[in-house]
Design an enzyme around this catalytic site. Structure first.
Site, PDB file in Angstrom:
ATOM      1  N   SER A   1      -7.341  -5.573  -2.258  1.00 45.66           N
ATOM      2  CA  SER A   1      -8.193  -5.136  -3.372  1.00 45.66           C
ATOM      3  C   SER A   1      -7.712  -5.737  -4.683  1.00 45.66           C
ATOM      4  O   SER A   1      -8.457  -5.815  -5.654  1.00 45.66           O
ATOM      5  CB  SER A   1      -8.190  -3.617  -3.479  1.00 45.66           C
ATOM      6  OG  SER A   1      -6.870  -3.150  -3.679  1.00 45.66           O
ATOM      7  N   ASP A   2      -6.446  -6.122  -4.704  1.00 46.36           N
ATOM      8  CA  ASP A   2      -5.878  -6.724  -5.901  1.00 46.36           C
ATOM      9  C   ASP A   2      -4.705  -7.591  -5.490  1.00 46.36           C
ATOM     10  O   ASP A   2      -4.153  -7.422  -4.408  1.00 46.36           O
ATOM     11  CB  ASP A   2      -5.448  -5.659  -6.914  1.00 46.36           C
ATOM     12  CG  ASP A   2      -4.604  -4.566  -6.283  1.00 46.36           C
ATOM     13  OD1 ASP A   2      -5.189  -3.621  -5.712  1.00 46.36           O
ATOM     14  OD2 ASP A   2      -3.370  -4.679  -6.316  1.00 46.36           O
TER      15      ASP A   2
ATOM     16  N   GLU B   1       0.871  -1.173   0.000  1.00 45.96           N
ATOM     17  CA  GLU B   1       0.000   0.000   0.000  1.00 45.96           C
ATOM     18  C   GLU B   1       0.910   1.226   0.000  1.00 45.96           C
ATOM     19  O   GLU B   1       2.056   1.113  -0.421  1.00 45.96           O
ATOM     20  CB  GLU B   1      -1.022  -0.046   1.153  1.00 45.96           C
ATOM     21  CG  GLU B   1      -0.461  -0.369   2.514  1.00 45.96           C
ATOM     22  CD  GLU B   1       0.071   0.836   3.231  1.00 45.96           C
ATOM     23  OE1 GLU B   1       1.308   1.016   3.213  1.00 45.96           O
ATOM     24  OE2 GLU B   1      -0.704   1.568   3.868  1.00 45.96           O
TER      25      GLU B   1
HETATM   26  N1  HPA Z   1       0.172  -0.742  -4.875  1.00 51.49           N
HETATM   27  C1  HPA Z   1       0.115   0.260  -4.018  1.00 51.49           C
HETATM   28  N2  HPA Z   1      -0.974   0.574  -3.338  1.00 51.49           N
HETATM   29  C2  HPA Z   1      -2.057  -0.185  -3.510  1.00 51.49           C
HETATM   30  C3  HPA Z   1      -2.053  -1.260  -4.366  1.00 51.49           C
HETATM   31  C4  HPA Z   1      -0.876  -1.554  -5.084  1.00 51.49           C
HETATM   32  O1  HPA Z   1      -0.814  -2.501  -5.863  1.00 51.49           O
HETATM   33  N3  HPA Z   1      -3.298  -1.815  -4.332  1.00 51.49           N
HETATM   34  C5  HPA Z   1      -4.022  -1.090  -3.447  1.00 51.49           C
HETATM   35  N4  HPA Z   1      -3.279  -0.113  -2.950  1.00 51.49           N
END
Ligand code: HPA
Length: 239
Positions: A209-210, A185
């Site tokens: 979230s991913d 993050e």
């Molecule tokens: N990188 C940085 N911050 C984030 C990411 C990421 O892949 N996904 C959610 N916040």
């Protein structure tokens, strides 16, 4: 260090006492509004400078505030510094999203960030003769873990990376996985530094979230805004 700063500060228009002892801090101002409108009773808007909504209200009779941090360490650095040092806030609980780099974690799982590594330079301002390890407050961490267990949520506790880049030319985030870092993050390391320097408490709870490992699981912006209610409820419960 700046010279004397008066309240209201350059970035927060609230008065002393407008914030509760504990501030829940998402990155997105619309998520702050969502939390206030969904969970807080008698929520009052206490800040709106730069659209960084801050609200104070009651959750199960407990006075609590919610205010956005914006994205990145410089942004959360400003807001958390002013809340800790000028508004007498004792606890900041960040509720954010992160990209997972851990094979056991999937979209919507929770990371409780015990520590925050960084590729940024935030801690250099302290001129320490070595490398500072930004860590979460133990009591808040323990409470978050207990709450996740109570609710049967899938969570992992460990290290995260607070990156200064979302779009990174070296695409190096995954390299941190070999050190058992769980996710990426952009805010927690600066938040933990500010808490340590001010003698206050901080914790970051992230929802995945991913995933760098399972890219097909990535969530939409709309889901990011409203779907991460489990993490918000954990934060409000432990506030
Ligand atoms: N990188 C940085 N911050 C984030 C990411 C990421 O892949 N996904 C959610 N916040």
């Amino acid at each position: 260090m700046h010279g004397k700063i008066n309240v209201p500060t350059p970035h927060i228009s609230a008065r002393i006492g407008d914030f509760a002892q504990t501030v829940i801090m998402p990155g997105d101002p619309q998520r702050a509004e969502f939390i206030a409108k969904t969970y807080l009773k008698d929520a009052v808007l206490v800040n709106n400078v730069r659209g960084i909504n801050g609200y104070t209200g009651y959750y199960n009779g407990k006075r609590v505030s919610v205010m956005a941090s914006g994205m990145g360490q410089p942004s959360i650095g400003i807001y958390s510094y002013e809340l800790f040092n000028f508004y007498n806030v004792e606890n900041i609980i960040r509720v954010g999203t992160c990209g997972s780099i851990d094979k056991d974690l999937h979209a919507r799982d929770i990371i409780i960030a015990m520590g925050a590594c960084t590729n940024g330079n935030y801690a250099s301002q302290y001129r320490l003769p070595g490398t500072f390890s930004p860590i979460a407050d133990f009591e808040l961490t323990k409470k978050a873990v207990d709450e996740c267990i109570k609710r049967g949520l899938k969570y992992k506790v460990g290290n995260i990376l607070s990156s200064d880049t979302f779009y990174d030319d070296s695409a190096s985030a995954l390299e941190w996985a070999k050190m058992n870092v769980l996710g990426v993050e952009m805010e927690s390391a600066a938040l933990y530094c500010n808490a340590a320097r001010a003698g206050k408490k901080a914790l970051c709870i992230c929802t995945v979230s991913d995933s760098f490992i399972y890219p097909e699981e990535n969530t939409s912006a709309e889901e990011r805004r409203s779907a991460f209610t489990k993490m918000m409820e954990v934060a409000l419960e432990i506030a």
